[in-house]
Design an enzyme around this catalytic site. Structure first.
Site, short mmCIF file in Angstrom:
data_model
loop_
_atom_site.label_atom_id
_atom_site.label_comp_id
_atom_site.label_asym_id
_atom_site.label_seq_id
_atom_site.Cartn_x
_atom_site.Cartn_y
_atom_site.Cartn_z
N ASP A 43 0.86 -1.18 0.00
CA ASP A 43 0.00 0.00 0.00
C ASP A 43 0.91 1.24 0.00
O ASP A 43 2.11 1.15 0.28
CB ASP A 43 -0.90 -0.04 1.23
CG ASP A 43 -1.71 1.22 1.40
OD1 ASP A 43 -2.33 1.68 0.41
OD2 ASP A 43 -1.74 1.76 2.52
N ASP A 72 -0.16 5.24 0.88
CA ASP A 72 -0.38 6.23 1.95
C ASP A 72 -0.52 5.53 3.30
O ASP A 72 -1.33 4.62 3.47
CB ASP A 72 -1.63 7.05 1.66
CG ASP A 72 -1.46 7.94 0.45
OD1 ASP A 72 -0.94 9.04 0.58
OD2 ASP A 72 -1.86 7.50 -0.66
N ASP A 77 -1.95 -0.38 5.93
CA ASP A 77 -2.15 0.27 7.23
C ASP A 77 -3.61 0.50 7.60
O ASP A 77 -3.91 0.84 8.75
CB ASP A 77 -1.46 1.64 7.21
CG ASP A 77 -2.22 2.66 6.37
OD1 ASP A 77 -2.43 2.41 5.17
OD2 ASP A 77 -2.64 3.70 6.92
#
Length: 270
Positions: A31, A33, A207
């Protein structure tokens, strides 16, 4: 209406499994961001250090191209942020995907203008809200207006209910209307059916709750998962911050480039 959320049985802390290390047979999915890059107040304020570009380039070479970014951002933004790298990408949570051979696949989304109109009307009402139109999604960011979270959820849920074929993702201070069938899990599954990812052990780091579908897909494929930050998750390893993940990836890149083996990371809670 579909929501992205971790399974209710997932614990908020993780029992340490065997240490995880990258090797030459890994298919690495990351991922962006909050995972590779630190979160910013606005999506256009995110910075990418030159050291990260060098790390990703080295990993791409050592893994013979089996490195892909799987993000909620559009692919055009990812290319600009990672320039001059041109990696396999899944953008907008899998609604668009660039394979390792350069071919591009896109989901044809349901009409998004009605959702965008309701989000923009709310943004005119509440200062600090940001409406982001993507190729196949509409995102409403409320990081600068956290007091408006409940109102944002109410408006976006109503807009998605009135729009057949859309699902609402609840991310970190963002709500995103996107096509129902587009998930990071489906994007990773598609990559794993293609060279150079085919036949490799998948590793995925993310996240947010929007990454949980990816964690589930990787587990089903016999791979390994890393949650960056706190919160309940299906992932089986954890790192405290994007900086910790970047440092581990840099160590792995150096080790793979020199010896073909990389240092392991155990699961430890932040």
């Amino acid at each position: 209406m579909q929501r992205a959320c971790p399974p209710p049985s997932c614990p908020s802390t993780l029992d340490p499994p065997a240490p995880l290390a990258l090797d030459a047979h890994t298919a690495l999915f990351l991922d962006f961001d909050g995972t590779l890059a630190d979160l910013a107040e606005r999506p256009d304020e995110v910075l990418v250090a030159p050291e990260l570009i060098a790390t990703l380039r080295s990993l791409q070479q050592s893994l013979q191209g089996a490195l892909a970014i799987v993000s909620g951002r559009p692919m055009a933004q990812l290319d600009a942020l990672l320039d001059p790298l041109r990696l396999p990408l899944a953008g907008v949570h899998g609604a668009e995907r660039r394979c390792a051979d350069g071919s591009v696949q896109r989901v044809n989304p349901p009409p998004l203008d009605p959702v965008q109109a309701r989000a923009e009307a709310l943004a005119r009402e509440i200062p600090g809200l940001i409406v982001e139109r993507k190729p196949a999604a509409v995102a409403l960011h409320y990081r600068q207006a956290p007091q408006a979270a409940a109102r944002c959820v109410e408006v976006m849920e109503g807009a998605v209910r009135a729009s057949a074929g859309l699902a609402l993702l609840h991310g970190k201070m963002v709500l995103e209307a996107k096509p129902e069938g587009a998930t990071k899990g489906h994007a990773i599954e598609a990559f794993l059916r293609e060279p150079p990812f085919l036949g490799r052990r998948a590793v995925f780091a993310g996240d947010d709750v929007t990454d949980e579908a990816g964690f589930v897909a990787v587990h089903a494929a016999g791979g390994h998962t890393i949650k960056v930050g706190d919160g309940e998750t299906a992932a089986r390893h954890r790192m405290a911050t994007p900086a910790a993940l970047r440092a581990w990836l840099a160590d792995a890149a150096r080790a793979l480039a020199s010896t073909g083996a990389a240092p392991a990371v155990a699961s430890t809670d932040p």
